[in-house]
Design an enzyme around this catalytic site. Sequence first.
Site, PDB file in Angstrom:
ATOM      1  N   VAL A   7       0.823  -1.211   0.000  1.00 18.41           N
ATOM      2  CA  VAL A   7       0.000   0.000   0.000  1.00 18.41           C
ATOM      3  C   VAL A   7       0.859   1.264   0.000  1.00 18.41           C
ATOM      4  O   VAL A   7       0.628   2.185  -0.783  1.00 18.41           O
ATOM      5  CB  VAL A   7      -0.959  -0.012   1.213  1.00 18.41           C
ATOM      6  N   THR A  82      -1.098  -4.134   9.638  1.00 16.05           N
ATOM      7  CA  THR A  82      -1.978  -4.339  10.796  1.00 16.05           C
ATOM      8  C   THR A  82      -2.424  -5.802  10.791  1.00 16.05           C
ATOM      9  O   THR A  82      -3.595  -6.104  10.580  1.00 16.05           O
ATOM     10  CB  THR A  82      -3.211  -3.414  10.738  1.00 16.05           C
ATOM     11  N   CYS A 259      -5.698  -9.235   3.187  1.00 12.34           N
ATOM     12  CA  CYS A 259      -6.733  -8.375   3.765  1.00 12.34           C
ATOM     13  C   CYS A 259      -7.963  -9.118   4.257  1.00 12.34           C
ATOM     14  O   CYS A 259      -8.306  -9.019   5.432  1.00 12.34           O
ATOM     15  CB  CYS A 259      -7.142  -7.312   2.748  1.00 12.34           C
ATOM     16  N   LYS A 320      -3.885 -14.943  -5.333  1.00 11.05           N
ATOM     17  CA  LYS A 320      -4.557 -14.624  -6.587  1.00 11.05           C
ATOM     18  C   LYS A 320      -3.489 -14.290  -7.617  1.00 11.05           C
ATOM     19  O   LYS A 320      -2.316 -14.126  -7.251  1.00 11.05           O
ATOM     20  CB  LYS A 320      -5.551 -13.464  -6.407  1.00 11.05           C
TER      21      LYS A 320
HETATM   22  N1  NAD Z   1      -2.122  -5.181   0.531  1.00 13.14           N
HETATM   23  C1  NAD Z   1      -3.300  -4.730   0.144  1.00 13.14           C
HETATM   24  O1  NAD Z   1      -3.843  -5.098  -0.913  1.00 13.14           O
HETATM   25  C2  NAD Z   1      -4.034  -3.716   0.987  1.00 13.14           C
HETATM   26  C3  NAD Z   1      -5.146  -3.041   0.446  1.00 13.14           C
HETATM   27  C4  NAD Z   1      -5.805  -2.104   1.221  1.00 13.14           C
HETATM   28  C5  NAD Z   1      -5.383  -1.864   2.529  1.00 13.14           C
HETATM   29  N2  NAD Z   1      -4.322  -2.549   3.040  1.00 13.14           N
HETATM   30  C6  NAD Z   1      -3.890  -2.231   4.411  1.00 13.14           C
HETATM   31  O2  NAD Z   1      -2.731  -1.407   4.350  1.00 13.14           O
HETATM   32  C7  NAD Z   1      -1.844  -1.695   5.431  1.00 13.14           C
HETATM   33  C8  NAD Z   1      -0.474  -2.071   4.880  1.00 13.14           C
HETATM   34  O3  NAD Z   1      -0.621  -3.258   4.119  1.00 13.14           O
HETATM   35  P1  NAD Z   1       0.531  -3.775   3.149  1.00 13.14           P
HETATM   36  O4  NAD Z   1      -0.019  -4.944   2.408  1.00 13.14           O
HETATM   37  O5  NAD Z   1       1.126  -2.620   2.404  1.00 13.14           O
HETATM   38  O6  NAD Z   1       1.601  -4.293   4.240  1.00 13.14           O
HETATM   39  P2  NAD Z   1       3.150  -4.603   4.008  1.00 13.14           P
HETATM   40  O7  NAD Z   1       3.527  -5.539   5.093  1.00 13.14           O
HETATM   41  O8  NAD Z   1       3.390  -4.977   2.589  1.00 13.14           O
HETATM   42  O9  NAD Z   1       3.861  -3.192   4.242  1.00 13.14           O
HETATM   43  C9  NAD Z   1       4.031  -2.569   5.471  1.00 13.14           C
HETATM   44  C10 NAD Z   1       5.449  -1.993   5.491  1.00 13.14           C
HETATM   45  O10 NAD Z   1       5.599  -1.096   6.587  1.00 13.14           O
HETATM   46  C11 NAD Z   1       6.940  -1.171   7.029  1.00 13.14           C
HETATM   47  N3  NAD Z   1       7.018  -0.600   8.384  1.00 13.14           N
HETATM   48  C12 NAD Z   1       6.500  -1.083   9.529  1.00 13.14           C
HETATM   49  N4  NAD Z   1       6.744  -0.224  10.573  1.00 13.14           N
HETATM   50  C13 NAD Z   1       7.413   0.833  10.038  1.00 13.14           C
HETATM   51  C14 NAD Z   1       7.933   2.050  10.581  1.00 13.14           C
HETATM   52  N5  NAD Z   1       7.776   2.355  11.868  1.00 13.14           N
HETATM   53  N6  NAD Z   1       8.563   2.908   9.758  1.00 13.14           N
HETATM   54  C15 NAD Z   1       8.696   2.610   8.428  1.00 13.14           C
HETATM   55  N7  NAD Z   1       8.231   1.472   7.863  1.00 13.14           N
HETATM   56  C16 NAD Z   1       7.590   0.600   8.658  1.00 13.14           C
HETATM   57  C17 NAD Z   1       7.254  -2.664   6.942  1.00 13.14           C
HETATM   58  O11 NAD Z   1       8.631  -2.925   6.884  1.00 13.14           O
HETATM   59  C18 NAD Z   1       6.531  -3.046   5.649  1.00 13.14           C
HETATM   60  O12 NAD Z   1       7.385  -2.984   4.516  1.00 13.14           O
HETATM   61  C19 NAD Z   1      -2.523  -2.814   6.230  1.00 13.14           C
HETATM   62  O13 NAD Z   1      -3.269  -2.223   7.275  1.00 13.14           O
HETATM   63  C20 NAD Z   1      -3.456  -3.437   5.214  1.00 13.14           C
HETATM   64  O14 NAD Z   1      -4.580  -4.027   5.827  1.00 13.14           O
HETATM   65  C21 NAD Z   1      -3.626  -3.452   2.296  1.00 13.14           C
END
Ligand code: NAD
Length: 435
Positions: A7, A82, A259, A320
């Site tokens: 994201v 999260t 998610c 997927k």
């Molecule tokens: N993946 C999806 O399709 C999607 C879609 C909509 C919403 N979301 C939501 O978005 C959020 C992130 O999801 P994601 O899939 O991108 O997760 P992800 O695990 O791919 O990315 C999160 C990133 O944050 C970094 N991080 C953690 N703590 C940090 C800090 N203090 N400083 C800097 N970087 C830090 C981690 O190293 C990681 O790379 C979640 O809450 C998820 O539910 C995800």
Amino acid sequence: MIGGGYVGLVSGACFAEFGIDVAVVETDRAKLAALREGRMPIYEPGLDRLVAGNVAAGRLSFGDDLAAGVAGAEAVFIAVGTPTRRGDGHADLSYVFAAVEQVARAVRGYTVFVTKSTVPVGTGRRVAEIVRATRPDLEFDVASNPEFLREGNAIEDFMKPDRVVIGCETARAQEVLRRLYGPLFLNQTPILFTGIETAELTKYAANAFLAMKVTFINEMADLCERVGADVHDVAHGIGLDARIGPRFLQPGPGYGGSCFPKDTLALVRVAQDAGAPSRLVETTVAVNEARKSAMAARVIAACGGSVRGKTIGVLGLTFKPETDDMRDSASIPVLARLMGDGARVRAFDPQGMEPARPLLPEGVVYCRDALDAAQGADALVVLTEWNEFRALSPARLAATMRGKVLVDLRNIYDPVAMTQAGFSYHSIGRRGDSR
Ligand SMILES: NC(=O)c1ccc[n+]([C@@H]2O[C@H](COP(=O)([O-])OP(=O)(O)OC[C@H]3O[C@@H](n4cnc5c(N)ncnc54)[C@H](O)[C@@H]3O)[C@@H](O)[C@H]2O)c1
């Protein structure tokens, strides 16, 4: 942008494409090193070009120095993970709160703290408390801007969303977010300004509804198998009703991904804690879990009741197509059960094999391509509907394999063509299967 994952990286690159200066702060060394070398730490179609263009234009940068990243920022987006908290199903907010505290310490002037991560209702209030406790002197606002992008189509989803939801409570915060999303205002994307709790809940409600829709068609597929109906015709027949809509009515092995599983679980907990339990969502979670586990049993049944000593070819591992994301993929329980029952597994996925390794049992043979995975196999199982699997010639597959069992858990093949090629073909909720 705090967090450079699926994201954060996509949103950061897209905001930069809108003409905004974006600093992505990422603490994972391997991801950061890749980004700095121009390599994408995730697979998302078109992302490499978008990132390269905006880095070259000087609008997009990556670093691990949070204080430098947020210096001068009008808005700081929290896009950290999260995941499900161990043991109780609640969302683990420790990464969000840690990031908020770090940002609060580092920013200088007025800042909007925007949660883009999916967070339970009430998180915005707690974010405000943390900022106030950390920096009593700071002028700030809190906003909730949940992200609805889909992996595999993430750039298009961000650039041309069905809607943008922004929960905030002051005109000043609204003005900042309005400017950030300026291009979307111009092209008349629906932008909903709501309260913070409403925005937070809208994201969970959307994911829970979609998860229910998938689970509903999966149950209808099971029923179709029992009564001789065809689930695709049922889906088409109900989907033409505008009140239902045609999308998300594709039967399969149960939803997975980063998610739906965690967000449905978190919504169940939030609703229980609020004294308004959601029995529909509770049931969706239970039905889906049971379905993912039941998929291995289908393969075992198709193989005559035992897979011991047999070689199973597996096409697709990710939850997927068009992503390398393995989180909560159906392949994890399916392969664990098959190998636990004594099968040898040869697997191929176009993008997911590296992320799969730590999640799948040892002993999986990772293959060069689909035909290599089918080589000498007694049975072939389709777990992810990558386009390249659709085009495989039935005759070549049949010639490559030892056995002729094909378990298509995504219904990507024509039952008639597969049966004519000599396969004992099993799919989901369709007539014409040789079960
Ligand atoms: N993946 C999806 O399709 C999607 C879609 C909509 C919403 N979301 C939501 O978005 C959020 C992130 O999801 P994601 O899939 O991108 O997760 P992800 O695990 O791919 O990315 C999160 C990133 O944050 C970094 N991080 C953690 N703590 C940090 C800090 N203090 N400083 C800097 N970087 C830090 C981690 O190293 C990681 O790379 C979640 O809450 C998820 O539910 C995800």
